[in-house]
Every structure is written in C-alpha cells, then in structure tokens.
Design a protein around this motif. Structure first.
Motif, PDB file in Angstrom:
ATOM      1  N   HIS A  33       0.914  -1.128  -0.077  1.00 55.67           N
ATOM      2  CA  HIS A  33       0.069   0.027   0.025  1.00 55.67           C
ATOM      3  C   HIS A  33       0.826   1.055   0.029  1.00 55.67           C
ATOM      4  CE1 HIS A  33      -3.527  -2.284   0.511  1.00 55.67           C
ATOM      5  NE2 HIS A  33      -2.968  -3.231   1.384  1.00 55.67           N
ATOM      6  N   ARG A  34       1.304   1.429  -1.015  1.00 51.66           N
ATOM      7  CA  ARG A  34       2.598   2.530  -1.269  1.00 51.66           C
ATOM      8  C   ARG A  34       1.707   4.083  -1.722  1.00 51.66           C
ATOM      9  NH1 ARG A  34       6.243  -1.506  -3.418  1.00 51.66           N
ATOM     10  NH2 ARG A  34       7.987  -1.455  -2.058  1.00 51.66           N
ATOM     11  N   LEU A  35       0.750   3.914  -2.679  1.00 55.53           N
ATOM     12  CA  LEU A  35       0.227   4.962  -3.105  1.00 55.53           C
ATOM     13  C   LEU A  35      -0.348   6.268  -2.231  1.00 55.53           C
ATOM     14  CD1 LEU A  35      -2.197   3.988  -6.179  1.00 55.53           C
ATOM     15  CD2 LEU A  35      -0.106   5.414  -6.279  1.00 55.53           C
ATOM     16  N   PRO A  36      -1.022   5.890  -1.156  1.00 59.67           N
ATOM     17  CA  PRO A  36      -1.446   6.899  -0.009  1.00 59.67           C
ATOM     18  C   PRO A  36      -0.362   7.690   0.626  1.00 59.67           C
ATOM     19  CG  PRO A  36      -2.435   4.882   0.614  1.00 59.67           C
ATOM     20  CD  PRO A  36      -1.352   4.373  -0.606  1.00 59.67           C
ATOM     21  N   ALA A  37       1.181   7.279   0.423  1.00 60.72           N
ATOM     22  CA  ALA A  37       2.255   8.086   0.981  1.00 60.72           C
ATOM     23  C   ALA A  37       2.298   9.429   0.022  1.00 60.72           C
ATOM     24  CB  ALA A  37       3.431   7.234   0.792  1.00 60.72           C
ATOM     25  N   ARG A  73      -6.817  -2.690 -12.688  1.00 59.67           N
ATOM     26  CA  ARG A  73      -6.314  -3.031 -11.522  1.00 59.67           C
ATOM     27  C   ARG A  73      -5.291  -2.032 -11.140  1.00 59.67           C
ATOM     28  NH1 ARG A  73      -3.236  -7.408  -9.800  1.00 59.67           N
ATOM     29  NH2 ARG A  73      -2.892  -8.173 -12.037  1.00 59.67           N
ATOM     30  N   ILE A  74      -5.021  -1.602 -10.117  1.00 64.61           N
ATOM     31  CA  ILE A  74      -4.030  -0.784  -9.588  1.00 64.61           C
ATOM     32  C   ILE A  74      -2.846  -1.998  -9.398  1.00 64.61           C
ATOM     33  CG2 ILE A  74      -2.857   0.333  -7.921  1.00 64.61           C
ATOM     34  CD1 ILE A  74      -5.043   1.797  -9.538  1.00 64.61           C
ATOM     35  N   ASP A  75      -1.565  -1.558  -9.750  1.00 60.42           N
ATOM     36  CA  ASP A  75      -0.503  -2.553  -9.671  1.00 60.42           C
ATOM     37  C   ASP A  75      -0.265  -2.746  -8.052  1.00 60.42           C
ATOM     38  OD1 ASP A  75       2.294  -3.397  -9.583  1.00 60.42           O
ATOM     39  OD2 ASP A  75       2.446  -2.953 -11.671  1.00 60.42           O
ATOM     40  N   PRO A  76      -0.378  -4.097  -7.856  1.00 60.81           N
ATOM     41  CA  PRO A  76      -0.250  -4.525  -6.375  1.00 60.81           C
ATOM     42  C   PRO A  76       1.095  -3.880  -5.720  1.00 60.81           C
ATOM     43  CG  PRO A  76      -0.854  -6.286  -7.605  1.00 60.81           C
ATOM     44  CD  PRO A  76      -0.590  -5.335  -8.811  1.00 60.81           C
ATOM     45  N   ARG A  77       2.139  -3.476  -6.594  1.00 59.99           N
ATOM     46  CA  ARG A  77       3.465  -2.855  -6.062  1.00 59.99           C
ATOM     47  C   ARG A  77       2.944  -1.539  -5.657  1.00 59.99           C
ATOM     48  NH1 ARG A  77       7.267  -3.078 -11.058  1.00 59.99           N
ATOM     49  NH2 ARG A  77       5.114  -3.006 -12.083  1.00 59.99           N
ATOM     50  N   LEU A  78       1.837  -0.956  -6.062  1.00 65.18           N
ATOM     51  CA  LEU A  78       1.563   0.452  -5.429  1.00 65.18           C
ATOM     52  C   LEU A  78       0.220   0.292  -4.443  1.00 65.18           C
ATOM     53  CD1 LEU A  78       1.908   2.263  -8.943  1.00 65.18           C
ATOM     54  CD2 LEU A  78       3.617   2.308  -7.218  1.00 65.18           C
TER      55      LEU A  78
END
Length: 437
Positions: A33-37, A73-78
């Motif tokens: 869960h990187r995107l919220p950063a 789908r959002i990339d799971p890395r993000l």
C-alpha cells in the motif's frame, strides 16, 4: 477559462518515486500500500505553486508500468483501487487534480486478452484485438514484450472507453495518453467523443514526440499534446549559445497556440534531467523562465525543482537514473537544491499572477548572437510580461517595448518606461506591466 487553463502539473513516476519492486509481485503476495504516501507530498506540490498531480503508470503491469496487463487493477506494487481513491480524495480536498497515465497503444504479453489469443489463436474472442505479423504479432517499435493493439477493432475502442470512464468515475481529472503519436487519430476521436459525453470536463493530453501536433487535437479530439519541439529547443539553444533556435521554435509554438495550449516541460520520466542536460548550470534559470512564461500548460518533473541530476541511457534499465526513489516525506529532501526550488516558486508565482499566459503569443524583440528578449500581452487587459535572457559570458543589452515595467524575477531590472534592459553575464530578467501603452 476552463480548469485546465489554470493547471500546473507536478509529474511523478510512482513505481520509481515510491521505491517499488522492478517486476510484478507473485500472485500470492499481498499488495504493497504505497500510493497513499503520495498524499504526504501534497504540501510540497502546493508550495511550489502547482495544483495538479500527474501520475505515471499505476495499473497492473509486468515491469516498468508501460507493459500493462490489467487497466482496471492498480499495480499491487503500489496498492489497490481504494488506495488510489484515497489519494484522489485527499488531493481534491486540497484543490489538487489528479491525472492518470494510460497506455493504449500496446499491452504486456500477460494482458488477459492477449494471453487468451496466444493460447487459443483464432478461436479466441479477442483474436481481432491484435494484428499478426509473420510468426508473431505487431509490437511497439520492435519491443517484443509490448504487443500493439488493433485500433481498427471496435472492441478495442470499447475497452479503452470503458477504462477511461471507470477511473474518471472515481474522481481523476483526465489522462495522459502514452504513445498517442502511434495511434490513429480517428481512434482517439471515437474514444474521446464517447468519454466526453459522460465527462465533459475531462482533459486529455497525448504524448506526441513528432508529427503534426495540432492534428492530434483537431482530428483526434485531444486537448493538448506534449511539446517536445520546444523542450529540445530550450536546452539545445542554451547549450549552443544560439537563441535563434529558440526563437524559431517560439514562432512555431505561436502557431500551435492558435489551436490549443500545448503541454510544456523541461523534464519528464523519459528524458535526461534538465540539470544534467545543460552544460552551464546557470542556464537552468533561463530554461525555467521560458517554461513558466510562454503559452501552454506547464509541468514540473519531480526532483527537477531541486536540480536533481540523471542521465537517460539507451539500454535496458537506462531510465533508472531519471526515475529514482524519493524519501518518504519532503523533509527527507534536506536543504540541497533549495535555491532552485525557490526559483521555481518565484517563476510559478509570476505565472499564477498572469493566468492569461496559458494561450499568450510570444512577440520577439532581440534575437542576437547570445541574447533573446520577448514579450507576451493579454489582449483583453493589455497586461504584459517581458523576458530578457543573456546566454553568454559577456554583458549584453536587450531591447523591449517601452512600458511601466515592474521587476518580477531575475538578476537584472528593466527601468520603468525604458526600451531596453542591461543584462550581466548569463543574466536574465522577467518584468510585468499592468497595462502597456
């Protein structure tokens, strides 16, 4: 004026910025869960004077994001769709719009419909989505892993229309359309017309490196395209001490402004950073001055506001230097490059106070051996902005129209009512006038 006429984008390549893995996660691993950063950078973006967050690829892909395998789908890395929605909502609460990057010329080989065609051949319901060429399929510029879509297939237009609408429904403001120059313009017109019927305020900017820029707007239905010709002229003319090159590009830029406001930039995720491209570090102020005074919709590539360096190389992994990881929060940037950040703030401030510049024509005055000066005037109010640039290492004088000039930025001051400005070596000046005579 529409909202896009006031847009100044801060451009982020999320997979690099957020330190994501180089390749897709195994299917059995949970999302990161990187995107919220990125929401922690909104104050930084706003502090620069920007009001838009232009994201690079965020959709599920095999590696670098431009080999998409699932547009829904959002990339799971993000992270997940909820993570993107949270970011969009937090940005909207601060008055910041979010732009997504859509790759619709080609897909990665793990893209579901292509995988089905590779397995079942002509029996696949997606057989018409792709074009066979010999023993393989058409690709993007010879890259085996990037399979080109068949843009003559109505189902492909249906798919792209659905993707654009899906994410616009979730609050994004528009799209950067990757490799738009390689997609037939009638395809874009079909898709954008259908999307605008539901989302009339959506903004579409196409990546157009070469070709007929204006035709992608008039025939393709786009709002803007990337102004690579001006980008090249800015750094090349400075490196060669040749203002004539930039003057020529500005005349061509004027012609485009009669049709649309191009997306202007001096850096992005695909090119060597401007601080590395320029041979003379003090020319950075000149490049930024042009970016923020001439017509168009400007964007700042994250890191350029701190004069980060990075050279793009034509090899596998050659983009890594211009797509690095950032610290977790802006405080991690430290003090390095702060003068360049302040320079951005000063010039963006001029832009904000003169929003009419978005479609302003450039009038050239001095185009000398190492000197360029120009003005832009608001036809409605008579307000004006004057710019003078000394490319060279000797003092110089640049002509300007006589007006009640007020100093706005730079190391030289245009005397009010004067018809010229004296510039120190490598000097520059921006002045404004509330109304010209």
């Amino acid at each position: 004026m529409s909202w896009s006429d006031h847009a100044i984008w801060w451009h982020v390549y999320p997979l690099g910025f957020l330190g994501a893995e180089r390749a897709a996660l195994p299917a059995d691993e949970p999302p990161r869960h990187r995107l919220p950063a990125l929401a922690d950078w909104l104050d930084h973006l706003i502090g620069l004077g920007c009001n838009g967050l232009a994201l690079g690829p965020v959709f599920a892909s095999e590696t670098h994001g431009y080999d998409t395998v699932d547009h829904f789908r959002i990339d799971p890395r993000l992270g997940t769709e909820d993570d993107l929605t949270e970011l969009v909502e937090r940005a909207a609460a601060r008055g910041v719009r979010v732009l997504l990057d859509g790759v619709f010329h080609h897909v990665g080989r793990s893209f579901g419909p292509f995988a089905d065609v590779a397995r079942r051949g002509a029996d696949s319901p997606y057989a018409d989505w792709f074009i066979s060429e010999g023993d393989d399929f058409r690709t993007f510029e010879g890259h085996h892993r990037l399979v080109a879509l068949n843009h003559a297939c109505p189902a492909v237009a249906d798919h792209v229309t659905a993707v654009l609408g899906h994410w616009l429904d979730r609050g994004v403001a528009g799209w950067r359309l990757d490799a738009a120059y390689a997609v037939p313009r009638p395809f874009w017109r079909t898709v954008t017309d259908r999307v605008r019927a539901r989302f009339p305020e959506a903004w579409f900017s196409g990546e157009v490196i070469h070709g007929d820029y204006a035709a992608h707007v008039t025939e393709g239905g786009l709002d803007s395209v990337t102004q690579y010709e001006l980008w090249k002229a800015i750094w090349s003319s400075l490196n060669d001490t040749n203002p004539h090159e930039l003057a020529w590009a500005l005349k061509r830029h004027n012609a485009l402004l009669g049709t649309f406001a191009p997306q202007t930039f001096v850096g992005n995720h695909d090119v060597t950073r401007i601080a590395s491209r320029l041979r003379e570090p003090r020319h950075l102020a000149h490049a930024l001055t042009v970016l923020f005074t001439v017509g168009g919709t400007p964007s700042v590539y994250a890191g350029d506001e701190r004069a980060w360096r990075g050279v793009k190389e034509e090899r596998e992994g050659g983009d890594d230097a211009v797509r690095p990881a950032f610290p977790a929060t802006p405080s991690g940037l430290g003090a390095e490059g702060l003068p360049v950040q302040r320079l951005h703030q000063s010039l963006i401030g001029v832009r904000r106070r003169n929003a009419w510049l978005v479609r302003a024509q450039t009038d050239l005055h001095t185009v000398g051996q190492a000197v360029l000066s120009y003005t832009l005037t608001d036809p409605d109010t008579g307000s004006a902005v004057a710019v003078a640039l000394n490319y060279g290492a000797e003092p110089a004088t640049a002509a300007l129209p006589k007006a009640p000039w007020t100093h706005a930025a730079g190391d030289a001051v245009v005397p009010s009512g004067a018809g010229s400005v004296s510039l120190p070596p490598l000097g520059w000046s921006v002045a404004t006038a509330a109304r010209t005579p």
